[in-house]
Design a protein around this motif. Structure first.
Motif, PDB file in Angstrom:
ATOM      1  N   ALA A  52       0.828  -1.210   0.000  1.00 21.45           N
ATOM      2  CA  ALA A  52       0.000   0.000   0.000  1.00 21.45           C
ATOM      3  C   ALA A  52       0.862   1.260   0.000  1.00 21.45           C
ATOM      4  CB  ALA A  52      -0.931   0.001   1.207  1.00 21.45           C
ATOM      5  N   GLN A  53       1.998   1.224   0.704  1.00 25.33           N
ATOM      6  CA  GLN A  53       2.897   2.381   0.721  1.00 25.33           C
ATOM      7  C   GLN A  53       3.515   2.607  -0.657  1.00 25.33           C
ATOM      8  OE1 GLN A  53       5.582   1.336   3.873  1.00 25.33           O
ATOM      9  NE2 GLN A  53       4.289   2.243   5.460  1.00 25.33           N
ATOM     10  N   ILE A  54       3.861   1.516  -1.346  1.00 21.78           N
ATOM     11  CA  ILE A  54       4.421   1.651  -2.695  1.00 21.78           C
ATOM     12  C   ILE A  54       3.352   2.187  -3.641  1.00 21.78           C
ATOM     13  CG2 ILE A  54       5.355   0.391  -4.671  1.00 21.78           C
ATOM     14  CD1 ILE A  54       6.716  -1.476  -2.636  1.00 21.78           C
ATOM     15  N   ARG A  55       2.126   1.682  -3.544  1.00 24.78           N
ATOM     16  CA  ARG A  55       1.029   2.147  -4.404  1.00 24.78           C
ATOM     17  C   ARG A  55       0.725   3.612  -4.150  1.00 24.78           C
ATOM     18  NH1 ARG A  55      -4.404   2.960  -4.234  1.00 24.78           N
ATOM     19  NH2 ARG A  55      -5.617   2.375  -6.069  1.00 24.78           N
ATOM     20  N   ALA A  56       0.861   4.061  -2.886  1.00 28.60           N
ATOM     21  CA  ALA A  56       0.551   5.440  -2.523  1.00 28.60           C
ATOM     22  C   ALA A  56       1.538   6.440  -3.118  1.00 28.60           C
ATOM     23  CB  ALA A  56       0.521   5.587  -1.006  1.00 28.60           C
ATOM     24  N   VAL A  57       2.707   5.980  -3.595  1.00 21.15           N
ATOM     25  CA  VAL A  57       3.667   6.883  -4.231  1.00 21.15           C
ATOM     26  C   VAL A  57       3.037   7.508  -5.471  1.00 21.15           C
ATOM     27  CG1 VAL A  57       5.867   6.968  -5.471  1.00 21.15           C
ATOM     28  CG2 VAL A  57       5.702   5.709  -3.345  1.00 21.15           C
ATOM     29  N   ARG A  58       2.332   6.721  -6.263  1.00 21.26           N
ATOM     30  CA  ARG A  58       1.655   7.219  -7.469  1.00 21.26           C
ATOM     31  C   ARG A  58       0.427   6.349  -7.740  1.00 21.26           C
ATOM     32  NH1 ARG A  58       3.651  11.400 -11.042  1.00 21.26           N
ATOM     33  NH2 ARG A  58       2.161  11.487 -12.730  1.00 21.26           N
ATOM     34  N   PRO A  59      -0.715   6.615  -7.057  1.00 23.15           N
ATOM     35  CA  PRO A  59      -1.925   5.812  -7.281  1.00 23.15           C
ATOM     36  C   PRO A  59      -2.422   5.970  -8.717  1.00 23.15           C
ATOM     37  CG  PRO A  59      -2.241   7.365  -5.470  1.00 23.15           C
ATOM     38  CD  PRO A  59      -0.915   7.647  -6.065  1.00 23.15           C
ATOM     39  N   PRO A  60      -3.215   5.024  -9.219  1.00 26.27           N
ATOM     40  CA  PRO A  60      -3.705   5.110 -10.598  1.00 26.27           C
ATOM     41  C   PRO A  60      -4.518   6.381 -10.848  1.00 26.27           C
ATOM     42  CG  PRO A  60      -4.179   2.958  -9.671  1.00 26.27           C
ATOM     43  CD  PRO A  60      -3.654   3.801  -8.572  1.00 26.27           C
ATOM     44  N   ASP A  61      -4.265   6.994 -11.982  1.00 23.73           N
ATOM     45  CA  ASP A  61      -4.960   8.204 -12.394  1.00 23.73           C
ATOM     46  C   ASP A  61      -6.365   7.845 -12.876  1.00 23.73           C
ATOM     47  OD1 ASP A  61      -5.418  10.850 -13.301  1.00 23.73           O
ATOM     48  OD2 ASP A  61      -4.680  10.346 -15.298  1.00 23.73           O
ATOM     49  N   ALA A  62      -7.341   8.676 -12.570  1.00 22.34           N
ATOM     50  CA  ALA A  62      -8.728   8.380 -12.932  1.00 22.34           C
ATOM     51  C   ALA A  62      -9.020   8.617 -14.412  1.00 22.34           C
ATOM     52  CB  ALA A  62      -9.667   9.228 -12.087  1.00 22.34           C
ATOM     53  N   TYR A  63      -8.161   9.352 -15.109  1.00 31.07           N
ATOM     54  CA  TYR A  63      -8.439   9.690 -16.502  1.00 31.07           C
ATOM     55  C   TYR A  63      -7.647   8.843 -17.492  1.00 31.07           C
ATOM     56  CZ  TYR A  63     -11.003  13.510 -14.529  1.00 31.07           C
ATOM     57  OH  TYR A  63     -11.910  14.233 -13.807  1.00 31.07           O
ATOM     58  N   LYS A  64      -6.360   8.602 -17.218  1.00 28.04           N
ATOM     59  CA  LYS A  64      -5.552   7.811 -18.142  1.00 28.04           C
ATOM     60  C   LYS A  64      -5.197   6.437 -17.594  1.00 28.04           C
ATOM     61  CE  LYS A  64      -3.399  11.680 -20.525  1.00 28.04           C
ATOM     62  NZ  LYS A  64      -2.145  12.315 -20.879  1.00 28.04           N
ATOM     63  N   GLY A  65      -5.364   6.226 -16.297  1.00 25.33           N
ATOM     64  CA  GLY A  65      -5.052   4.940 -15.690  1.00 25.33           C
ATOM     65  C   GLY A  65      -3.585   4.760 -15.366  1.00 25.33           C
ATOM     66  N   LYS A  66      -2.776   5.816 -15.516  1.00 33.07           N
ATOM     67  CA  LYS A  66      -1.351   5.723 -15.219  1.00 33.07           C
ATOM     68  C   LYS A  66      -1.117   5.685 -13.718  1.00 33.07           C
ATOM     69  CE  LYS A  66       0.417   9.343 -17.028  1.00 33.07           C
ATOM     70  NZ  LYS A  66       1.289  10.341 -17.647  1.00 33.07           N
ATOM     71  N   GLY A  67      -0.070   4.987 -13.304  1.00 35.29           N
ATOM     72  CA  GLY A  67       0.291   4.945 -11.897  1.00 35.29           C
ATOM     73  C   GLY A  67       0.697   3.553 -11.471  1.00 35.29           C
ATOM     74  N   ILE A  68       0.736   3.342 -10.170  1.00 36.45           N
ATOM     75  CA  ILE A  68       1.082   2.034  -9.607  1.00 36.45           C
ATOM     76  C   ILE A  68      -0.205   1.411  -9.099  1.00 36.45           C
ATOM     77  CG2 ILE A  68       2.453   0.817  -7.890  1.00 36.45           C
ATOM     78  CD1 ILE A  68       4.317   3.272  -7.833  1.00 36.45           C
ATOM     79  N   ARG A  69      -0.498   0.199  -9.564  1.00 38.02           N
ATOM     80  CA  ARG A  69      -1.719  -0.488  -9.163  1.00 38.02           C
ATOM     81  C   ARG A  69      -1.405  -1.921  -8.768  1.00 38.02           C
ATOM     82  NH1 ARG A  69      -4.729  -0.838 -14.982  1.00 38.02           N
ATOM     83  NH2 ARG A  69      -4.104   1.324 -15.032  1.00 38.02           N
ATOM     84  N   TYR A  70      -2.326  -2.526  -8.017  1.00 36.50           N
ATOM     85  CA  TYR A  70      -2.196  -3.940  -7.692  1.00 36.50           C
ATOM     86  C   TYR A  70      -2.409  -4.729  -8.979  1.00 36.50           C
ATOM     87  CZ  TYR A  70      -2.638  -2.520  -2.818  1.00 36.50           C
ATOM     88  OH  TYR A  70      -2.441  -1.932  -1.605  1.00 36.50           O
ATOM     89  N   ASP A  71      -1.824  -5.918  -9.054  1.00 41.24           N
ATOM     90  CA  ASP A  71      -1.905  -6.725 -10.268  1.00 41.24           C
ATOM     91  C   ASP A  71      -3.342  -7.107 -10.614  1.00 41.24           C
ATOM     92  OD1 ASP A  71      -0.479  -7.725 -12.400  1.00 41.24           O
ATOM     93  OD2 ASP A  71      -0.210  -9.713 -11.509  1.00 41.24           O
ATOM     94  N   ASP A  72      -4.175  -7.347  -9.595  1.00 39.18           N
ATOM     95  CA  ASP A  72      -5.559  -7.755  -9.841  1.00 39.18           C
ATOM     96  C   ASP A  72      -6.545  -6.591  -9.741  1.00 39.18           C
ATOM     97  OD1 ASP A  72      -5.185  -7.369  -7.161  1.00 39.18           O
ATOM     98  OD2 ASP A  72      -6.198  -9.199  -6.534  1.00 39.18           O
ATOM     99  N   GLU A  73      -6.046  -5.360  -9.623  1.00 39.17           N
ATOM    100  CA  GLU A  73      -6.904  -4.189  -9.460  1.00 39.17           C
ATOM    101  C   GLU A  73      -7.480  -3.748 -10.808  1.00 39.17           C
ATOM    102  OE1 GLU A  73      -6.639   0.321  -7.578  1.00 39.17           O
ATOM    103  OE2 GLU A  73      -4.830  -0.878  -7.783  1.00 39.17           O
ATOM    104  N   ILE A  74      -8.748  -3.419 -10.814  1.00 41.89           N
ATOM    105  CA  ILE A  74      -9.404  -2.911 -12.010  1.00 41.89           C
ATOM    106  C   ILE A  74      -9.593  -1.404 -11.819  1.00 41.89           C
ATOM    107  CG2 ILE A  74     -11.499  -2.960 -13.408  1.00 41.89           C
ATOM    108  CD1 ILE A  74     -11.813  -5.914 -12.410  1.00 41.89           C
ATOM    109  N   VAL A  75      -8.980  -0.626 -12.705  1.00 45.33           N
ATOM    110  CA  VAL A  75      -9.058   0.830 -12.605  1.00 45.33           C
ATOM    111  C   VAL A  75     -10.085   1.320 -13.618  1.00 45.33           C
ATOM    112  CG1 VAL A  75      -7.793   2.984 -12.844  1.00 45.33           C
ATOM    113  CG2 VAL A  75      -6.678   1.004 -11.858  1.00 45.33           C
TER     114      VAL A  75
END
Length: 176
Positions: free
Chosen positions: A136-159
């Motif tokens: 969660a700390q690693i994901r919080a560095v750059r969470p997925p963007d709501a418009y382009k989907g860029k960022g760090i996400r979990y492997d099974d996460e659907i953005v």
């Protein structure tokens, strides 16, 4: 049930579980008691109120997670999505280049190991809570963007991405 290669020790209000992947401890409140029968751990309530019942299920789950953690371990995989987003391993820590003006270094706590494979970061360890917290700390560095989907996400996460602005240059629905 207690696997064969796991040592389970019960001291008054403390549980020690030791296996090939590590050693974990858990403090138990007086609402529940633990009993060892052959190769199983039995969790019993001392009272029948709502708190004791909920704590009974929690302790049962935590002990089961500890057993799995010291035998097979827990892993969480994170994915880097974005042009130029990359991660590299420096010693035990991971250095992230995720669109900031500076690289971000993530140092894992004791008991957690980080691995980098192409555009994925694998967080693994014996303690489920600690592995989840580091991921969660690693994901919080750059969470997925709501418009382009860029960022760090979990492997099974659907953005789910939002649509952008629909009408450029329109005022009140009509062309300006």
């Amino acid at each position: 049930y207690i696997p064969k290669d796991v040592q389970f020790t019960l001291e008054s209000h403390k549980v020690l579980v030791e296996g090939p992947k590590g050693k974990l401890t858990l403090h138990i409140r007086p609402e529940v008691t633990l009993e060892r029968k052959d190769e199983a751990v039995i969790v019993k309530r001392t009272r029948e109120d709502k708190f004791a019942k909920s704590y009974h299920g929690l302790i049962r789950s935590l002990i089961a997670n500890m057993m799995k953690g010291v035998t097979t371990g827990w892993t969480k995989t994170l994915q880097l999505v974005g042009v130029g987003f990359r991660a590299r391993l420096e010693g035990k820590s991971v250095v992230l280049s995720v669109g900031f003006s500076h690289p971000v270094t993530v140092v894992p706590p004791e008991g957690v190991t980080l691995a980098v494979e192409e555009n994925k970061i694998v967080v693994s360890g014996a303690d489920k809570e600690l592995v989840g917290r580091v991921a969660a700390q690693i994901r919080a560095v750059r969470p997925p963007d709501a418009y382009k989907g860029k960022g760090i996400r979990y492997d099974d996460e659907i953005v789910r991405t939002k649509p952008g602005k629909a009408g450029k240059g329109t005022v009140g629905g009509t062309q300006a």
